[in-house]
Design an enzyme around this catalytic site. Structure first.
Site, mmCIF file in Angstrom:
data_model
loop_
_atom_site.group_PDB
_atom_site.id
_atom_site.type_symbol
_atom_site.label_atom_id
_atom_site.label_comp_id
_atom_site.label_asym_id
_atom_site.label_seq_id
_atom_site.Cartn_x
_atom_site.Cartn_y
_atom_site.Cartn_z
ATOM 1 N N HIS A 1 -1.043 0.997 -9.506
ATOM 2 C CA HIS A 1 -1.751 0.049 -8.628
ATOM 3 C C HIS A 1 -2.324 -1.093 -9.493
ATOM 4 O O HIS A 1 -3.514 -1.402 -9.446
ATOM 5 C CB HIS A 1 -2.858 0.744 -7.833
ATOM 6 C CG HIS A 1 -3.315 -0.050 -6.635
ATOM 7 N ND1 HIS A 1 -3.635 0.509 -5.428
ATOM 8 C CD2 HIS A 1 -3.512 -1.380 -6.466
ATOM 9 C CE1 HIS A 1 -4.011 -0.422 -4.573
ATOM 10 N NE2 HIS A 1 -3.948 -1.600 -5.187
ATOM 11 N N ARG B 1 0.855 -1.185 0.000
ATOM 12 C CA ARG B 1 0.000 0.000 0.000
ATOM 13 C C ARG B 1 0.890 1.233 0.000
ATOM 14 O O ARG B 1 1.966 1.235 0.621
ATOM 15 C CB ARG B 1 -0.891 0.040 1.249
ATOM 16 C CG ARG B 1 -2.098 -0.846 1.202
ATOM 17 C CD ARG B 1 -3.163 -0.344 0.203
ATOM 18 N NE ARG B 1 -4.329 -1.203 0.162
ATOM 19 C CZ ARG B 1 -4.534 -2.176 -0.737
ATOM 20 N NH1 ARG B 1 -3.642 -2.431 -1.673
ATOM 21 N NH2 ARG B 1 -5.652 -2.890 -0.716
HETATM 22 P P1 NDP Z 1 -1.836 -11.544 4.471
HETATM 23 O O1 NDP Z 1 -2.722 -11.076 5.580
HETATM 24 O O2 NDP Z 1 -1.969 -12.956 4.015
HETATM 25 O O3 NDP Z 1 -0.314 -11.299 4.835
HETATM 26 C C1 NDP Z 1 0.110 -10.146 5.486
HETATM 27 C C2 NDP Z 1 1.513 -10.368 5.991
HETATM 28 O O4 NDP Z 1 1.994 -9.160 6.581
HETATM 29 C C3 NDP Z 1 1.592 -11.455 7.067
HETATM 30 O O5 NDP Z 1 2.772 -12.192 6.923
HETATM 31 C C4 NDP Z 1 1.624 -10.636 8.355
HETATM 32 O O6 NDP Z 1 2.262 -11.279 9.455
HETATM 33 C C5 NDP Z 1 2.461 -9.465 7.893
HETATM 34 N N1 NDP Z 1 2.299 -8.311 8.786
HETATM 35 C C6 NDP Z 1 1.170 -7.620 9.069
HETATM 36 N N2 NDP Z 1 1.419 -6.663 9.976
HETATM 37 C C7 NDP Z 1 2.725 -6.772 10.278
HETATM 38 C C8 NDP Z 1 3.578 -6.084 11.174
HETATM 39 N N3 NDP Z 1 3.135 -5.076 11.931
HETATM 40 N N4 NDP Z 1 4.856 -6.462 11.256
HETATM 41 C C9 NDP Z 1 5.323 -7.484 10.498
HETATM 42 N N5 NDP Z 1 4.571 -8.191 9.626
HETATM 43 C C10 NDP Z 1 3.286 -7.816 9.532
HETATM 44 O O7 NDP Z 1 -2.101 -10.543 3.251
HETATM 45 P P2 NDP Z 1 -1.857 -10.808 1.691
HETATM 46 O O8 NDP Z 1 -0.534 -11.425 1.513
HETATM 47 O O9 NDP Z 1 -3.027 -11.497 1.098
HETATM 48 O O10 NDP Z 1 -1.893 -9.301 1.127
HETATM 49 C C11 NDP Z 1 -0.950 -8.357 1.567
HETATM 50 C C12 NDP Z 1 -1.296 -6.969 1.054
HETATM 51 O O11 NDP Z 1 -1.013 -6.853 -0.328
HETATM 52 C C13 NDP Z 1 -2.761 -6.549 1.133
HETATM 53 O O12 NDP Z 1 -3.145 -6.191 2.446
HETATM 54 C C14 NDP Z 1 -2.807 -5.377 0.175
HETATM 55 O O13 NDP Z 1 -2.482 -4.186 0.866
HETATM 56 C C15 NDP Z 1 -1.685 -5.692 -0.818
HETATM 57 N N6 NDP Z 1 -2.214 -5.963 -2.162
HETATM 58 C C16 NDP Z 1 -1.873 -5.130 -3.187
HETATM 59 C C17 NDP Z 1 -2.315 -5.368 -4.455
HETATM 60 C C18 NDP Z 1 -1.875 -4.518 -5.607
HETATM 61 O O14 NDP Z 1 -2.410 -4.651 -6.709
HETATM 62 N N7 NDP Z 1 -0.878 -3.662 -5.422
HETATM 63 C C19 NDP Z 1 -3.193 -6.497 -4.769
HETATM 64 C C20 NDP Z 1 -3.473 -7.336 -3.640
HETATM 65 C C21 NDP Z 1 -3.008 -7.053 -2.377
HETATM 66 P P3 NDP Z 1 1.681 -12.677 10.044
HETATM 67 O O15 NDP Z 1 2.062 -13.701 9.004
HETATM 68 O O16 NDP Z 1 2.388 -12.836 11.311
HETATM 69 O O17 NDP Z 1 0.193 -12.484 10.146
HETATM 70 C C1 OXD Z 2 -6.150 -5.592 -3.146
HETATM 71 C C2 OXD Z 2 -5.723 -4.598 -4.151
HETATM 72 O O1 OXD Z 2 -6.050 -5.330 -1.950
HETATM 73 O O2 OXD Z 2 -6.037 -4.790 -5.348
HETATM 74 O O3 OXD Z 2 -6.601 -6.675 -3.563
HETATM 75 O O4 OXD Z 2 -5.055 -3.631 -3.814
#
Ligand code: NDP
Ligand code: OXD
Length: 313
Positions: A276, A228
């Site tokens: 994005h 993000r």
């Molecule tokens: P998940 O919830 O599966 O994974 C999130 C990861 O981040 C986990 O490993 C989590 O830790 C870690 N995390 C969260 N908070 C912290 C913290 N404070 N410190 C350290 N690690 C942290 O999410 P996804 O992988 O499915 O998606 C991730 C993000 O990708 C979405 O939230 C979105 O913002 C972004 N995204 C962007 C897109 C784009 O087109 N640019 C498309 C899709 C998604 P833990 O494993 O311990 O829970």
């Molecule tokens: C998502 C994105 O969160 O597209 O899936 O950013």
């Protein structure tokens, strides 16, 4: 029983058609007709108008049309119902394509060769082996772990950073605040796939970038952010590039989207900008996932991929 579809930023009619095609016999209403409607039991949303969901007296669950849920949790008047997000092969595969593309482009000197071609310069650059380069994935969840698997096939060394401890064969894993600096110090190419939460907002700042490994096989560290935009301090990224603390960056997400035309990020020679677009939410692939979740909930089965509102993801 009615489903509310509230979509801002994508074409809602494509989602409506895809939800109908995915089956389910419920009526689906688009957002402007919805406020206060007691028939609505489920809300399927992307950036819903703040306050709207709180007007629905019989709402049972909220579904995000993407992996992220910061767009839902930004609404300070959310009703106390479960929120589920998308975890789906189509979305995950698209994100891994983006990550592999950007890692390989930086690793194989894409920028330098594009410049050379423009000047008709025939010059082979030194190319390190993938086995000598560590890709550190910050946010080692559904998307981060899949990207790691695909990069592993190409021979890269891998590191992952998450909030809780995770064990993945072939990946050096780090967790929490105490794991952050050792993770950065081992990373040549930093891939950010974190969710936006109160803890992660602004995390990509000057201090973090200075913590990356300085002597890398590529000549300097690289940043790739597809998590993000609000994770990053854009002035700090520009400063790090100018001071050679950072060699190159690929940015898919920005603090203000669309990225304003006046932003210096657009014209920076060592930044690669995409709008994005790393992983598009494809209605035809994802609507069936939501429709199946709703059907499962109606059968009394638990929802999958629930969000922890306290953690913010
Ligand atoms: P998940 O919830 O599966 O994974 C999130 C990861 O981040 C986990 O490993 C989590 O830790 C870690 N995390 C969260 N908070 C912290 C913290 N404070 N410190 C350290 N690690 C942290 O999410 P996804 O992988 O499915 O998606 C991730 C993000 O990708 C979405 O939230 C979105 O913002 C972004 N995204 C962007 C897109 C784009 O087109 N640019 C498309 C899709 C998604 P833990 O494993 O311990 O829970
Ligand atoms: C998502 C994105 O969160 O597209 O899936 O950013």
């Amino acid at each position: 029983m009615t489903i509310l579809l509230s979509v801002t930023g994508f074409d809602p009619t494509r989602w409506l058609a895809a939800m109908k095609a995915a089956g389910g016999d419920e009526e689906i209403v688009l957002e402007p007709q919805a406020a206060g409607d007691p028939a609505i039991r489920y809300a399927v949303v992307w950036k819903q108008p703040p306050g709207l969901l709180a007007t629905l007296p019989n709402l049972e669950a909220i579904f995000s049309l993407g992996a992220g849920v910061d767009h839902i949790l930004a609404d300070k008047a959310l009703p106390d119902v479960p929120i589920a997000r998308i975890v789906a092969d189509d979305l995950t595969g698209r994100m891994s394509e983006y990550v592999v593309w950007r890692v390989l482009d930086h690793f194989r000197r894409g920028r330098a060769y594009r410049q050379q071609q423009a000047q008709r310069i025939w010059h082979e650059r030194l190319q390190p082996a993938a086995r000598d380069v560590t890709v550190g994935i910050m946010g080692f969840g559904a998307l981060g772990q899949d990207a790691a698997e695909k990069l592993k096939v190409l021979g890269f060394k891998l590191a992952g950073w998450s909030r809780s401890e995770r064990q993945t064969p072939g990946v050096e894993t780090f967790a929490g605040q105490e794991g952050l600096q050792p993770f950065l110090a081992t990373t040549d190419i930093l891939v950010v796939l974190l969710p936006l939460t109160p803890e992660t907002r602004g995390i990509i700042d000057g201090k973090l970038l200075s913590g990356l490994k300085r002597q890398t096989p590529l000549g300097g560290p690289v940043l790739i952010n597809a998590g993000r935009g609000a994770l990053q301090d854009e002035a700090a990224i520009l400063d790090a590039l100018d001071r050679e603390v950072l060699m190159e960056a690929s940015l898919d997400v920005f603090t203000v989207e669309p990225l304003p035309a006046a932003s210096p990020l657009w014209g920076h020679p060592r930044i690669f900008v995409t709008p994005h677009a790393a992983a598009l939410s494809d209605p035809d692939s994802l609507a069936p996932v939501v429709v199946e979740q709703i059907a499962a909930h109606k059968r009394g089965e638990p929802l999958k991929h629930l969000v922890d509102p306290g953690a913010g993801y």
